[in-house]
Motif scaffolding. Structure first.
Motif, PDB file in Angstrom:
ATOM      1  N   SER A  26       9.205  -6.434   2.180  1.00 40.40           N
ATOM      2  CA  SER A  26       9.272  -5.358   1.179  1.00 40.40           C
ATOM      3  C   SER A  26       8.718  -4.040   1.691  1.00 40.40           C
ATOM      4  N   GLN A  27       8.935  -3.753   2.981  1.00 39.87           N
ATOM      5  CA  GLN A  27       8.446  -2.480   3.511  1.00 39.87           C
ATOM      6  C   GLN A  27       9.039  -1.290   2.782  1.00 39.87           C
ATOM      7  N   ALA A  28      10.294  -1.398   2.357  1.00 44.37           N
ATOM      8  CA  ALA A  28      10.927  -0.289   1.643  1.00 44.37           C
ATOM      9  C   ALA A  28      10.209  -0.002   0.334  1.00 44.37           C
ATOM     10  N   ALA A  29       9.809  -1.067  -0.363  1.00 43.94           N
ATOM     11  CA  ALA A  29       9.091  -0.889  -1.624  1.00 43.94           C
ATOM     12  C   ALA A  29       7.709  -0.284  -1.373  1.00 43.94           C
ATOM     13  N   ILE A  30       7.063  -0.730  -0.302  1.00 45.47           N
ATOM     14  CA  ILE A  30       5.744  -0.188   0.029  1.00 45.47           C
ATOM     15  C   ILE A  30       5.846   1.306   0.326  1.00 45.47           C
ATOM     16  N   GLU A  31       6.836   1.674   1.127  1.00 49.03           N
ATOM     17  CA  GLU A  31       7.011   3.090   1.465  1.00 49.03           C
ATOM     18  C   GLU A  31       7.301   3.915   0.219  1.00 49.03           C
ATOM     19  N   ALA A  32       8.091   3.365  -0.690  1.00 50.82           N
ATOM     20  CA  ALA A  32       8.413   4.089  -1.931  1.00 50.82           C
ATOM     21  C   ALA A  32       7.162   4.317  -2.768  1.00 50.82           C
ATOM     22  N   ILE A  33       6.288   3.303  -2.812  1.00 49.87           N
ATOM     23  CA  ILE A  33       5.040   3.449  -3.570  1.00 49.87           C
ATOM     24  C   ILE A  33       4.167   4.526  -2.944  1.00 49.87           C
ATOM     25  N   VAL A  34       4.028   4.488  -1.623  1.00 50.51           N
ATOM     26  CA  VAL A  34       3.199   5.472  -0.922  1.00 50.51           C
ATOM     27  C   VAL A  34       3.687   6.887  -1.202  1.00 50.51           C
ATOM     28  N   ARG A  35       4.998   7.061  -1.216  1.00 52.18           N
ATOM     29  CA  ARG A  35       5.565   8.388  -1.428  1.00 52.18           C
ATOM     30  C   ARG A  35       5.468   8.851  -2.881  1.00 52.18           C
ATOM     31  N   SER A  36       5.327   7.911  -3.808  1.00 46.29           N
ATOM     32  CA  SER A  36       5.376   8.266  -5.226  1.00 46.29           C
ATOM     33  C   SER A  36       4.013   8.483  -5.861  1.00 46.29           C
ATOM     34  N   VAL A  37       2.929   8.155  -5.155  1.00 46.38           N
ATOM     35  CA  VAL A  37       1.593   8.319  -5.731  1.00 46.38           C
ATOM     36  C   VAL A  37       0.770   9.261  -4.868  1.00 46.38           C
ATOM     37  N   ASP A  38      -0.247   9.867  -5.492  1.00 49.19           N
ATOM     38  CA  ASP A  38      -1.090  10.793  -4.750  1.00 49.19           C
ATOM     39  C   ASP A  38      -2.489  10.244  -4.538  1.00 49.19           C
ATOM     40  N   VAL A  39      -2.595   8.920  -4.513  1.00 45.65           N
ATOM     41  CA  VAL A  39      -3.873   8.275  -4.195  1.00 45.65           C
ATOM     42  C   VAL A  39      -3.686   7.465  -2.921  1.00 45.65           C
ATOM     43  N   PRO A  40      -4.759   7.224  -2.171  1.00 46.03           N
ATOM     44  CA  PRO A  40      -4.636   6.426  -0.942  1.00 46.03           C
ATOM     45  C   PRO A  40      -4.154   5.010  -1.264  1.00 46.03           C
ATOM     46  N   CYS A  41      -3.330   4.462  -0.384  1.00 44.97           N
ATOM     47  CA  CYS A  41      -2.815   3.115  -0.585  1.00 44.97           C
ATOM     48  C   CYS A  41      -3.326   2.180   0.503  1.00 44.97           C
ATOM     49  N   GLN A  42      -3.551   0.946   0.134  1.00 48.35           N
ATOM     50  CA  GLN A  42      -3.876  -0.079   1.118  1.00 48.35           C
ATOM     51  C   GLN A  42      -3.029  -1.307   0.824  1.00 48.35           C
ATOM     52  N   VAL A  43      -2.638  -1.996   1.884  1.00 47.44           N
ATOM     53  CA  VAL A  43      -1.658  -3.068   1.776  1.00 47.44           C
ATOM     54  C   VAL A  43      -2.147  -4.305   2.520  1.00 47.44           C
ATOM     55  N   GLY A  44      -1.900  -5.461   1.926  1.00 42.69           N
ATOM     56  CA  GLY A  44      -2.214  -6.723   2.588  1.00 42.69           C
ATOM     57  C   GLY A  44      -1.091  -7.720   2.389  1.00 42.69           C
ATOM     58  N   GLY A  45      -1.044  -8.718   3.265  1.00 50.00           N
ATOM     59  CA  GLY A  45      -0.057  -9.777   3.114  1.00 50.00           C
ATOM     60  C   GLY A  45       0.833  -9.952   4.327  1.00 50.00           C
ATOM     61  N   GLY A  46       0.546 -10.974   5.145  1.00 50.49           N
ATOM     62  CA  GLY A  46       1.443 -11.344   6.235  1.00 50.49           C
ATOM     63  C   GLY A  46       1.275 -10.609   7.542  1.00 50.49           C
ATOM     64  N   MET A  47       0.308  -9.716   7.652  1.00 55.57           N
ATOM     65  CA  MET A  47       0.114  -8.975   8.906  1.00 55.57           C
ATOM     66  C   MET A  47      -0.751  -9.787   9.860  1.00 55.57           C
ATOM     67  N   ARG A  48      -0.111 -10.340  10.892  1.00 58.12           N
ATOM     68  CA  ARG A  48      -0.811 -11.236  11.804  1.00 58.12           C
ATOM     69  C   ARG A  48      -0.630 -10.864  13.262  1.00 58.12           C
ATOM     70  N   ASP A  49      -0.183  -9.620  13.508  1.00 64.59           N
ATOM     71  CA  ASP A  49      -0.113  -9.117  14.877  1.00 64.59           C
ATOM     72  C   ASP A  49      -0.224  -7.597  14.843  1.00 64.59           C
ATOM     73  N   ARG A  50      -0.418  -7.001  16.035  1.00 63.06           N
ATOM     74  CA  ARG A  50      -0.625  -5.562  16.093  1.00 63.06           C
ATOM     75  C   ARG A  50       0.603  -4.796  15.603  1.00 63.06           C
ATOM     76  N   ALA A  51       1.781  -5.271  15.969  1.00 61.52           N
ATOM     77  CA  ALA A  51       2.997  -4.547  15.619  1.00 61.52           C
ATOM     78  C   ALA A  51       3.156  -4.400  14.112  1.00 61.52           C
ATOM     79  N   SER A  52       2.886  -5.474  13.372  1.00 58.28           N
ATOM     80  CA  SER A  52       3.057  -5.400  11.917  1.00 58.28           C
ATOM     81  C   SER A  52       2.016  -4.491  11.283  1.00 58.28           C
TER      82      SER A  52
END
Length: 221
Positions: A26-52
């Motif tokens: 759901s990277q597209a949804a995450i990016e949409a949220i980041v662009r639509s709000v004016d507060v800092p965002c933090q994300v978790g879930g499934g990131m298990r390597d440097r690239a992600s």
């Protein structure tokens, strides 16, 4: 979900599907949220390597939350903390004091307090502590477990799980001196049991204990 910290809110996106799948979705949804709000965002879930991790940060996310990798690849957490200082949080989800991994599908033998200590030593900016048995139950936070975690480390702790009322937020303020600096509120926002504005008034800068509130239109009047 919403995290209340220092009188402001931070949008928190926790991707349970990504945690179970082992990679971000759901990277597209995450990016949409980041662009639509004016507060800092933090994300978790499934990131298990440097690239992600890098990919999510490149979307404009302020900080990322690592979970399973903290148990399975702690050295990677240290490397990421060094590369992205202040932007790596570790989420510790505990079941009866032991750390659950892979979207809560597995429970390790690692003790939550011991993992928190190790992650603090490796450079994690903050620890998000979730009591799985309280999450989504609206039964109040596990103050005893939060106290144990906070006393074990010198970095801030974010309380998660069970917060259902303004009273719960106020109870967490008693733990602020030992390091519980903020709280995540999820279901109670959706049900209306907690109003965002009143939560910030209660637990943020200029909170009710310090500044007499105007309760003329509040549900607490």
């Amino acid at each position: 979900m919403r995290e209340f910290e220092s009188g402001r809110s931070t949008d928190l996106e926790t991707n349970a599907d990504g945690a179970k799948a082992g990679h971000p979705v759901s990277q597209a949804a995450i990016e949409a949220i980041v662009r639509s709000v004016d507060v800092p965002c933090q994300v978790g879930g499934g990131m298990r390597d440097r690239a992600s991790v890098a990919a999510i940060l490149n979307l404009g996310v302020r900080r990322v939350i690592l979970g399973t990798v903290a148990v399975e690849q702690p050295q990677l957490v240290g490397e990421l903390c060094a590369e992205f200082p202040g932007r790596i949080l570790v989420g510790i989800d505990a079941r009866n004091g032991k750390v659950a991994t892979r979207g809560w599908l597995e429970t390790s033998e690692v003790l939550a307090a011991e993992l928190a200590q190790k992650m603090a030593e490796l450079g994690a900016a903050e620890i998000i502590y979730t009591d799985i048995h309280r999450d989504g139950t609206m039964e109040g936070p596990n103050l005893e477990s939060l106290r144990e975690i906070a006393n074990a480390i010198s970095i801030p702790v974010i309380a998660s799980g069970g917060v259902s009322s303004i009273a719960d937020l106020l109870s967490l303020l008693a733990l602020e001196p030992i390091g519980v600096k903020s709280a995540i509120v999820g279901r109670a926002i959706y049900t209306g049991d907690i109003l965002l504005k009143e939560a910030i008034q209660a637990a943020g800068q200029g909170r009710w204990q310090n500044v007499p509130p105007d309760l003329g239109s509040s549900s607490f009047a």
